[in-house]
Design an enzyme around this catalytic site. Structure first.
Site, PDB file in Angstrom:
ATOM      1  N   ASP A 105      34.539  12.796   4.209  1.00 54.06           N
ATOM      2  CA  ASP A 105      35.579  12.245   5.059  1.00 54.06           C
ATOM      3  C   ASP A 105      34.926  11.199   5.952  1.00 54.06           C
ATOM      4  O   ASP A 105      33.750  10.857   5.766  1.00 54.06           O
ATOM      5  CB  ASP A 105      36.293  13.350   5.854  1.00 54.06           C
ATOM      6  N   CYS A 138      31.151  16.273   5.675  1.00 54.82           N
ATOM      7  CA  CYS A 138      32.064  15.988   6.776  1.00 54.82           C
ATOM      8  C   CYS A 138      31.243  16.111   8.062  1.00 54.82           C
ATOM      9  O   CYS A 138      30.021  16.231   7.999  1.00 54.82           O
ATOM     10  CB  CYS A 138      33.297  16.900   6.763  1.00 54.82           C
ATOM     11  N   THR A 177      30.760  18.512  10.263  1.00 56.26           N
ATOM     12  CA  THR A 177      29.976  19.746  10.340  1.00 56.26           C
ATOM     13  C   THR A 177      29.585  20.290   8.974  1.00 56.26           C
ATOM     14  O   THR A 177      28.676  21.111   8.886  1.00 56.26           O
ATOM     15  CB  THR A 177      30.772  20.860  11.056  1.00 56.26           C
ATOM     16  N   HIS A 195      18.883  31.469  -6.002  1.00 57.55           N
ATOM     17  CA  HIS A 195      19.524  32.783  -5.938  1.00 57.55           C
ATOM     18  C   HIS A 195      21.008  32.762  -6.270  1.00 57.55           C
ATOM     19  O   HIS A 195      21.508  33.734  -6.842  1.00 57.55           O
ATOM     20  CB  HIS A 195      19.358  33.393  -4.538  1.00 57.55           C
ATOM     21  N   HIS A 213      19.872  38.088  -9.676  1.00 59.15           N
ATOM     22  CA  HIS A 213      20.638  36.958  -9.152  1.00 59.15           C
ATOM     23  C   HIS A 213      21.821  36.627 -10.056  1.00 59.15           C
ATOM     24  O   HIS A 213      22.910  36.323  -9.571  1.00 59.15           O
ATOM     25  CB  HIS A 213      19.736  35.744  -8.959  1.00 59.15           C
TER      26      HIS A 213
END
Length: 143
Positions: free
Chosen positions: A7, A64, A66, A97, A133
């Site tokens: 964004d 974005c 955050t 993992h 995993h």
């Protein structure tokens, strides 16, 4: 092929990551946005996630401010395992993992140099394939 999208809050970092991919001769597809004009992160998180989920792109990178919102949007798609990483160790471990196929970054959280280290760790680290995993990845996909 790497799908990449952001964004407006992640636009500047996306531009730098794309230059980094070009320098490394890694092909990518820019899914937008294409300016710093305010826009909605789910649009671009979904676009990248669709490309990964449908197999058009091997991995995805979303950005974005955050990294939180765009990773939430991406993880709505079956088959997508998008990990928000703020350091290279986490990026490496999520590949080893969790077989994460998408990386989320916070353009307002991580600096440019660190972001490029995270991208490299994510793209250069294979899934371990260890039974423990793989079992957990399979359980993620079942739910």
């Amino acid at each position: 092929m790497i799908a990449i999208g952001s964004d407006h809050g992640g636009y500047a970092l996306k531009q730098r990551v794309m230059r980094h991919l070009e320098e490394a001769h890694i092909p990518y597809e820019d899914m937008g946005c294409h300016s710093q004009e305010s826009c909605d992160y789910p649009v671009y998180g979904h676009a990248v996630a669709r490309a990964v989920a449908e197999g058009r792109c091997e991995k995805g990178i979303v950005i974005c401010t955050t990294g939180i919102g765009i990773s939430i949007a991406a993880n709505k798609h079956p088959g997508v395992r998008c990990a928000l990483c703020a350091d290279s160790l986490t990026a490496k471990l999520t590949r080893q993992h969790n077989d994460a196929n998408m990386l989320a970054l916070g353009g307002g959280i991580v600096g440019e140099n660190l972001a490029l280290e995270i991208v490299d760790a994510f793209l250069d680290t294979p899934f371990s394939g260890e039974a423990r995993h793989q079992k957990r990845v399979d359980l993620i996909e079942k739910l």
